[in-house]
Design an enzyme around this catalytic site. Sequence first.
Site, short mmCIF file in Angstrom:
data_model
loop_
_atom_site.label_atom_id
_atom_site.label_comp_id
_atom_site.label_asym_id
_atom_site.label_seq_id
_atom_site.Cartn_x
_atom_site.Cartn_y
_atom_site.Cartn_z
N ASP A 66 0.74 -1.13 0.09
CA ASP A 66 0.08 -0.13 0.06
C ASP A 66 1.05 1.28 -0.04
OD1 ASP A 66 -2.31 1.71 0.52
OD2 ASP A 66 -3.29 0.01 1.31
N ASP A 79 -2.76 4.94 -2.59
CA ASP A 79 -3.85 5.44 -1.45
C ASP A 79 -4.23 6.67 -1.90
OD1 ASP A 79 -5.19 5.07 1.05
OD2 ASP A 79 -4.18 6.92 1.43
N GLU A 121 -6.54 4.39 -5.75
CA GLU A 121 -7.82 4.72 -4.99
C GLU A 121 -8.16 6.06 -5.52
OE1 GLU A 121 -9.49 4.74 -0.51
OE2 GLU A 121 -7.46 5.89 -1.20
N HIS A 153 -11.26 -2.26 3.58
CA HIS A 153 -11.09 -1.88 4.99
C HIS A 153 -11.75 -0.33 5.51
CE1 HIS A 153 -8.02 0.40 2.93
NE2 HIS A 153 -7.94 1.26 3.88
N ASP A 154 -12.23 0.10 4.24
CA ASP A 154 -13.12 1.59 4.69
C ASP A 154 -14.70 1.49 4.73
OD1 ASP A 154 -10.87 3.11 5.02
OD2 ASP A 154 -10.71 3.45 2.95
O1 TEU Z 1 -9.03 6.41 2.22
C1 TEU Z 1 -9.49 7.69 1.34
C2 TEU Z 1 -10.77 8.18 1.91
O2 TEU Z 1 -11.11 8.91 1.32
C3 TEU Z 1 -11.36 7.28 2.95
O3 TEU Z 1 -10.92 7.75 4.02
C4 TEU Z 1 -12.86 7.54 3.12
O4 TEU Z 1 -13.29 8.79 2.58
C5 TEU Z 1 -13.44 7.18 4.16
O5 TEU Z 1 -12.86 5.84 4.68
C6 TEU Z 1 -14.99 7.07 4.08
O6 TEU Z 1 -15.22 6.47 5.31
C7 TEU Z 1 -7.51 5.94 2.03
C8 TEU Z 1 -7.60 4.77 2.98
O7 TEU Z 1 -8.32 3.75 2.38
C9 TEU Z 1 -8.08 5.00 4.30
O8 TEU Z 1 -8.04 3.75 5.01
C10 TEU Z 1 -7.09 6.15 4.82
O9 TEU Z 1 -7.68 6.36 6.26
C11 TEU Z 1 -7.31 7.36 4.01
O10 TEU Z 1 -6.85 7.02 2.52
C12 TEU Z 1 -5.98 8.20 4.33
O11 TEU Z 1 -4.93 7.65 4.15
#
Ligand code: TEU
Length: 529
Positions: free
Chosen positions: A98, A194, A236, A310-311
């Site tokens: 990542d 990311d 992403e 994971h989000d």
């Molecule tokens: O996620 C990007 C992001 O915009 C997310 O935070 C999303 O908007 C949110 O989770 C929705 O609830 C990436 C990663 O996947 C995330 O885990 C990180 O927290 C974020 O970037 C910052 O690096």
Amino acid sequence: MNIKKWQKQIVYQIYPRSFKDSNGDGIGDLKGIISKLDYIKDLGATAIWISPCFASPMKDGGYDISDYRSIDPIFGTNADMDELLLEAKKRDIGIILDLVVNHTSDQHVWFQEALKGKDNPYHDYYVWRKKANTLGSVFGGNAWEYVPALDEYYLHLFAKEQPDLNWENPKLREDIYEMMNYWLDKGVYGFRMDVIENLGKQPDLLITTNGEHLHEYLQEMHQKVYEGREAFSVGECWGADDHTRILYTDPDRKELNMVFQFSFFAQFWGQKNGKWNPSPFDLIKLKEVLFHKQITETKRSWNANFWDNHDLPRATISFCKGMDRKEASKMLFAISCFEQGTPFIYQGDEIGMGHPLFLKEEEIVDVEARNNLTCLRDQGFSKEDVFKMVSLNCRDNARTPFSWDSTKDGGFSTGTPWLKAPADYQTCNVEEEKNDETSVLSFFKKMIAFRQKEDILPLVLFGDFIPLAEDSPSSFSFLRVYKDQEIGFIANFSPSPITNPWEGKEFLFGSVPEDRFIPSCGVLIYRLK
Ligand code: TEU
Ligand code: CA
């Protein structure tokens, strides 16, 4: 057509904190992953994307990196990473790391140096302004943090402990490319990138995604890192749509292999309070987005097919009310496998894992969720309402310890897991499912084997996609057409049985026996020509 290696991957995402703990400290680790490589191989996945495992103060689960070249001690050592690469290679599994390069941790030496003064060579690695504007952080609150000693504000699009890197600085860019090459030279297969769409940010204009120089940077990165290598890249991109996807993934533009698009999910976020207040699920709207994605410019771009990560709360729970969760998990994966693009599995989907049942605020740990417990209260919601909104929609739902067996906390750890285990680990776990022919796990294996077959794969990767029954509130159905082949796919995306339109045709594969009716979540695949 010649199939490229990256096109035919089946990618398995591991959230390392929650996958397998090898030493009883309650946190998953690299040795834990190594011990489960045979499991992943047996599933049929060909590559593993590991969420960040680098040195980090863990303010955002490791998405706040303080050293890109060291493994964080909670996950193990650099030697463990070497061993993981070696063991994965033996099994012909690629390791995708990542890449979090929109920001670092505030503990990264670059930021620590930057704080020392405006003359410090690292000051310009970050984004500073004399004045803050109204730009908001994704995690709630304003995106600028004041540093009294410098009388300046730094930008943080995420937590304040995640200062944004300044991609306008060529020196910073060179350092990042060097780091990427370091890992690829070590035998890493590629990167999941990311929030890569934020690199061109123009904070003065309140522009965060798709900024002016974004694609220049990605082309430069391609040239300095990917050119001449057989490496994998997925970006992403919350802001990507079916047209901007071409900008990232048209092979002639030399940027990325594929991007994650999120509108299928985010379209259900509320007008007000977004993800904390989702509107009811609507299958027709879901199909509108996913079908449009499948029929738009797919010859010049490439899709990453996913439901979970994971989000996101698990799609079996957000999208499949009234349906059996395990059957729903089979159905969603079958769709990912038969759409154009590369399928991603998020750990636990292959056994149909669900959510924990959060009983009190203290059980919720994610930074986004914790910030919003406060922000939503400030907006006037009651304590009970806030707890409901946050516990049902927070990212912790997807980050529960993986359920390996029916022992304490699903056999994830001999100690106390860092986050609550799912409510039903005793009945939903690998041990229960591995010898059961009808389990989710068995279905995933059969589904992958079927999709990867020599006479099916080219059709799935390159065939035309023809949506069917777009207005049906119960079926998810389409044709795939390639050369003289035509294959029909139908899933019953509803709680009640539907009629099988293709009964009597050449049955190829399914999650249920072929019959006149298709039960809830049943999937059937036919050869029509
Ligand atoms: O996620 C990007 C992001 O915009 C997310 O935070 C999303 O908007 C949110 O989770 C929705 O609830 C990436 C990663 O996947 C995330 O885990 C990180 O927290 C974020 O970037 C910052 O690096
Ligand atoms: Ca551990």
